[in-house]
Write a protein that holds these residues in place. Structure first.
Motif, mmCIF file in Angstrom:
data_model
loop_
_atom_site.group_PDB
_atom_site.id
_atom_site.type_symbol
_atom_site.label_atom_id
_atom_site.label_comp_id
_atom_site.label_asym_id
_atom_site.label_seq_id
_atom_site.Cartn_x
_atom_site.Cartn_y
_atom_site.Cartn_z
ATOM 1 N N GLU A 4 0.850 -1.186 0.000
ATOM 2 C CA GLU A 4 0.000 0.000 0.000
ATOM 3 C C GLU A 4 0.889 1.240 0.000
ATOM 4 O O GLU A 4 0.717 2.145 0.776
ATOM 5 N N GLY A 5 1.852 1.232 -0.892
ATOM 6 C CA GLY A 5 2.811 2.324 -0.969
ATOM 7 C C GLY A 5 2.254 3.544 -1.664
ATOM 8 O O GLY A 5 1.041 3.675 -1.890
ATOM 9 N N PRO A 6 3.133 4.468 -2.036
ATOM 10 C CA PRO A 6 2.691 5.736 -2.610
ATOM 11 C C PRO A 6 2.080 5.613 -4.002
ATOM 12 O O PRO A 6 1.397 6.515 -4.441
ATOM 13 N N LEU A 7 2.297 4.514 -4.700
ATOM 14 C CA LEU A 7 1.771 4.393 -6.056
ATOM 15 C C LEU A 7 0.450 3.642 -6.113
ATOM 16 O O LEU A 7 0.142 2.986 -7.089
ATOM 17 N N THR A 8 -0.356 3.720 -5.079
ATOM 18 C CA THR A 8 -1.638 3.028 -5.110
ATOM 19 C C THR A 8 -2.813 3.972 -5.308
ATOM 20 O O THR A 8 -3.913 3.517 -5.537
ATOM 21 N N GLY A 9 -2.600 5.231 -5.247
ATOM 22 C CA GLY A 9 -3.722 6.174 -5.344
ATOM 23 C C GLY A 9 -3.783 6.875 -6.678
ATOM 24 O O GLY A 9 -3.575 6.296 -7.738
ATOM 25 N N ARG A 10 -4.051 8.168 -6.610
ATOM 26 C CA ARG A 10 -4.178 8.965 -7.828
ATOM 27 C C ARG A 10 -2.862 9.107 -8.556
ATOM 28 O O ARG A 10 -2.839 9.312 -9.762
ATOM 29 N N ASP A 11 -1.735 9.004 -7.836
ATOM 30 C CA ASP A 11 -0.428 9.173 -8.470
ATOM 31 C C ASP A 11 -0.203 8.143 -9.575
ATOM 32 O O ASP A 11 0.362 8.455 -10.617
ATOM 33 N N THR A 12 -0.642 6.935 -9.353
ATOM 34 C CA THR A 12 -0.454 5.890 -10.351
ATOM 35 C C THR A 12 -1.188 6.229 -11.637
ATOM 36 O O THR A 12 -0.662 6.039 -12.725
ATOM 37 N N LYS A 13 -2.390 6.726 -11.510
ATOM 38 C CA LYS A 13 -3.187 7.071 -12.692
ATOM 39 C C LYS A 13 -2.560 8.237 -13.440
ATOM 40 O O LYS A 13 -2.471 8.224 -14.663
ATOM 41 N N THR A 14 -2.099 9.253 -12.724
ATOM 42 C CA THR A 14 -1.556 10.432 -13.399
ATOM 43 C C THR A 14 -0.145 10.202 -13.922
ATOM 44 O O THR A 14 0.173 10.634 -15.022
ATOM 45 N N LEU A 16 1.665 7.048 -14.282
ATOM 46 C CA LEU A 16 1.868 5.876 -15.127
ATOM 47 C C LEU A 16 0.699 5.571 -16.053
ATOM 48 O O LEU A 16 0.822 4.763 -16.962
ATOM 49 N N GLY A 17 -0.450 6.165 -15.797
ATOM 50 C CA GLY A 17 -1.621 5.861 -16.598
ATOM 51 C C GLY A 17 -2.210 4.501 -16.280
ATOM 52 O O GLY A 17 -2.875 3.896 -17.106
ATOM 53 N N LEU A 18 -1.965 3.997 -15.072
ATOM 54 C CA LEU A 18 -2.450 2.687 -14.649
ATOM 55 C C LEU A 18 -3.376 2.818 -13.454
ATOM 56 O O LEU A 18 -3.290 3.775 -12.694
ATOM 57 N N THR A 19 -4.224 1.837 -13.291
ATOM 58 C CA THR A 19 -5.072 1.767 -12.116
ATOM 59 C C THR A 19 -4.657 0.556 -11.309
ATOM 60 O O THR A 19 -4.648 -0.560 -11.825
ATOM 61 N N VAL A 20 -4.295 0.763 -10.064
ATOM 62 C CA VAL A 20 -3.897 -0.324 -9.177
ATOM 63 C C VAL A 20 -5.053 -0.612 -8.243
ATOM 64 O O VAL A 20 -5.558 0.276 -7.565
ATOM 65 N N GLU A 21 -5.470 -1.868 -8.229
ATOM 66 C CA GLU A 21 -6.551 -2.280 -7.347
ATOM 67 C C GLU A 21 -6.006 -3.328 -6.388
ATOM 68 O O GLU A 21 -5.528 -4.382 -6.810
ATOM 69 N N ILE A 22 -6.067 -3.055 -5.112
ATOM 70 C CA ILE A 22 -5.597 -3.987 -4.092
ATOM 71 C C ILE A 22 -6.785 -4.802 -3.617
ATOM 72 O O ILE A 22 -7.819 -4.249 -3.251
#
Length: 96
Positions: A4-14, A16-22
């Motif tokens: 649940e690091g920093p790349l799980t929220g809005r940052d990943t979408k903006t 990398l253009g990816l959506t991470v779902e845990i």
């Protein structure tokens, strides 16, 4: 679930253009229960780690390791395709 690091929220979408779902366990769950789509990740990591150079940390640069992961995926997929019968289409959900 463990990441649940920093790349799980809005940052990943903006970024990398990816959506991470845990995928989390159900509240109060005890014991083993199959979680949706988690088997895909675990199966893929098992396929990759079957290759010797991907099972250990041999590479000095991250780019070299990424190349070895690509090679492992290429080897796995070409062997899978070579085993397919030529006259029948393979269902992607069925194991080989």
């Amino acid at each position: 679930q463990g990441y649940e690091g920093p790349l799980t929220g809005r940052d990943t979408k903006t970024i990398l253009g990816l959506t991470v779902e845990i995928v989390y366990r159900q509240p109060g769950q005890k014991g083993f229960q199959v979680l949706p789509r988690r088997w895909v990740i675990e199966r893929t990591l098992a396929w990759i780690s079957r290759r010797r150079r991907c099972a250990r940390d041999y590479e000095r640069l991250p780019q070299h390791h990424a190349t070895m992961v690509h090679w492992a995926a290429i080897i796995h997929m070409t062997r899978r395709l070579a085993r397919l019968p030529q006259h029948q289409p393979q269902d992607p959900k069925q194991p080989l």
